[in-house]
Write a protein that holds these residues in place. Sequence first.
Motif, short mmCIF file in Angstrom:
data_model
loop_
_atom_site.label_atom_id
_atom_site.label_comp_id
_atom_site.label_asym_id
_atom_site.label_seq_id
_atom_site.Cartn_x
_atom_site.Cartn_y
_atom_site.Cartn_z
N ASP A 100 0.82 -1.24 0.02
CA ASP A 100 0.07 0.04 -0.08
C ASP A 100 0.82 1.28 0.08
O ASP A 100 0.64 2.20 0.64
CB ASP A 100 -0.96 -0.12 1.19
CG ASP A 100 -2.03 1.01 1.05
OD1 ASP A 100 -2.36 1.28 -0.13
OD2 ASP A 100 -2.72 1.41 2.20
N GLY A 101 2.19 1.04 -0.62
CA GLY A 101 3.07 2.08 -0.64
C GLY A 101 4.16 1.94 0.00
O GLY A 101 4.23 1.07 0.75
N ALA A 102 5.26 2.56 -0.09
CA ALA A 102 6.50 2.30 0.47
C ALA A 102 6.66 3.60 1.42
O ALA A 102 6.37 3.45 2.66
CB ALA A 102 7.47 2.21 -0.51
N PHE A 103 7.47 4.72 0.81
CA PHE A 103 7.57 5.91 1.77
C PHE A 103 6.26 6.20 2.22
O PHE A 103 6.27 7.09 3.42
CB PHE A 103 8.49 6.83 1.08
CG PHE A 103 9.85 6.48 0.50
CD1 PHE A 103 10.60 5.66 1.28
CD2 PHE A 103 9.96 6.84 -0.70
CE1 PHE A 103 11.60 5.53 0.95
CE2 PHE A 103 11.40 6.53 -1.12
CZ PHE A 103 12.00 5.75 -0.44
N THR A 104 5.12 6.19 1.49
CA THR A 104 3.76 6.76 1.98
C THR A 104 2.88 5.60 2.65
O THR A 104 1.67 6.02 2.50
CB THR A 104 3.24 7.40 0.84
OG1 THR A 104 2.87 6.55 -0.37
CG2 THR A 104 3.96 8.60 0.51
N CYS A 153 1.50 12.59 3.20
CA CYS A 153 2.54 11.83 2.20
C CYS A 153 3.41 12.64 1.91
O CYS A 153 4.66 12.01 1.34
CB CYS A 153 1.64 11.03 1.06
SG CYS A 153 0.53 9.62 1.85
N VAL A 154 3.22 13.88 1.53
CA VAL A 154 4.28 14.75 1.14
C VAL A 154 5.54 14.75 2.29
O VAL A 154 6.53 14.68 1.95
CB VAL A 154 3.82 16.36 0.83
CG1 VAL A 154 5.02 16.97 0.60
CG2 VAL A 154 2.68 16.13 -0.12
N ASP A 155 5.15 14.81 3.50
CA ASP A 155 5.91 15.07 4.59
C ASP A 155 6.89 13.66 4.73
O ASP A 155 7.87 13.73 4.90
CB ASP A 155 5.40 15.48 6.07
CG ASP A 155 4.63 16.58 5.98
OD1 ASP A 155 4.92 17.43 5.19
OD2 ASP A 155 3.59 16.63 6.94
N TYR A 156 5.91 12.40 4.54
CA TYR A 156 6.79 11.15 4.44
C TYR A 156 7.69 11.15 3.25
O TYR A 156 8.91 10.50 3.52
CB TYR A 156 5.61 10.24 4.28
CG TYR A 156 4.87 9.73 5.34
CD1 TYR A 156 5.09 10.27 6.77
CD2 TYR A 156 3.48 9.25 5.19
CE1 TYR A 156 4.21 9.89 7.72
CE2 TYR A 156 2.58 9.13 6.27
CZ TYR A 156 3.09 9.38 7.44
OH TYR A 156 2.09 9.10 8.39
#
Length: 346
Positions: A100-104, A153-156
């Motif tokens: 479900d996403g990596a960094f986010t 997610c931008v912060d992540y």
Amino acid sequence: MAAKHSYKFCFGPWNLSEGQDPYGPPTRPAQTFEWKLAQLKKLGFDAMMFHDDDAVPDVDNKSPAEIRKATRELKKKLADAGVAAEMVAPRLWFDPRTVDGAFTSNDPACRRYAIERSLRCIDIAKELGTDLIVLWLAREGSYLRESKNARRCVDYLVEALDKMLAYDKKVRIAIEPKPNEPMDQAYIPTIGHALALAQLTRDPARVGCLIETAHAILAGLDPADEIDFACAFGKLWSLHLNDQNGLKFDQDKPFGSANLRMAFNQVRALERNGYGKRGEYVCFDVHPFRPTKVEHWLAHLDNSRRTFLRLVEKARTFPEKEAQKLIADRNYAALDQLVLEHLMGR
Ligand code: GLO
Ligand code: MG
């Protein structure tokens, strides 16, 4: 007249793919890495690009010492073949933890995994002698908007980039934007997004981008304009040339295959920006057509380079003075025809 520079070419092991798609199995037998490297040599390409697990298979289950050992072995193979490593990209979209996403990802343990894996990717790149990490942010987006907080997610993403930049003071990160596939909506769909994200990091000068023709087209943009935009910031550090017939699945067709004029304009943009003069490679992220026979397996790469080189000639012989006169006269109908006739070879 000053000597015109020549280009260096590159592709990745995945570009000699076996033909599998969501609707059917492979149509060509799996080949070893050694075979792929030998083909790259045979075609006279200069460098290979890597995912971390192309370089070190099963990277998640290896200790740092095992990773170092495997990378050194690869480095020797590349040195023996006289082939450089252009970049290394963490493959953050295969593992169950990146579902479900990596960094986010919404799960902090999964986000930590993605960052850790990216740091191992930096280790591999350093060992292979390249400072370039490519981030194709495959699953950083949403299948349905309500499932994630896009603001957070931008912060992540910034946090992940910052950790990578802090881990190695030399590394440069090239973000490869793509608007969709595998996600419905990606968080970093265009070069503008990638370069804006760079500004939020601890070291914007070390975050640039990679343009892929097909991805720009899928975003409804002109890849040549994306090239000019990225180059205006001095941030075009790599390139995946290919082609794409409209808004469909990501086709990765041979360069120029769908729209020769668009390909010509990309080459013109590269020429006017001196792309390659600072060591950047022209990479082809192309795949064989699924029905391709084993004996024709390399054609899409060879053809892409041939087309590219022919278009370099076309860009360098473009009747610029004539074009300028037509532009001054706002005679765009004649300019249009001038381009077509130049491409067709009058
Ligand atoms: C897919 C991308 C992919 C990347 C590669 C390097 O659409 O183009 O092929 O370029 O994984 O990060
Ligand atoms: Mg690509």
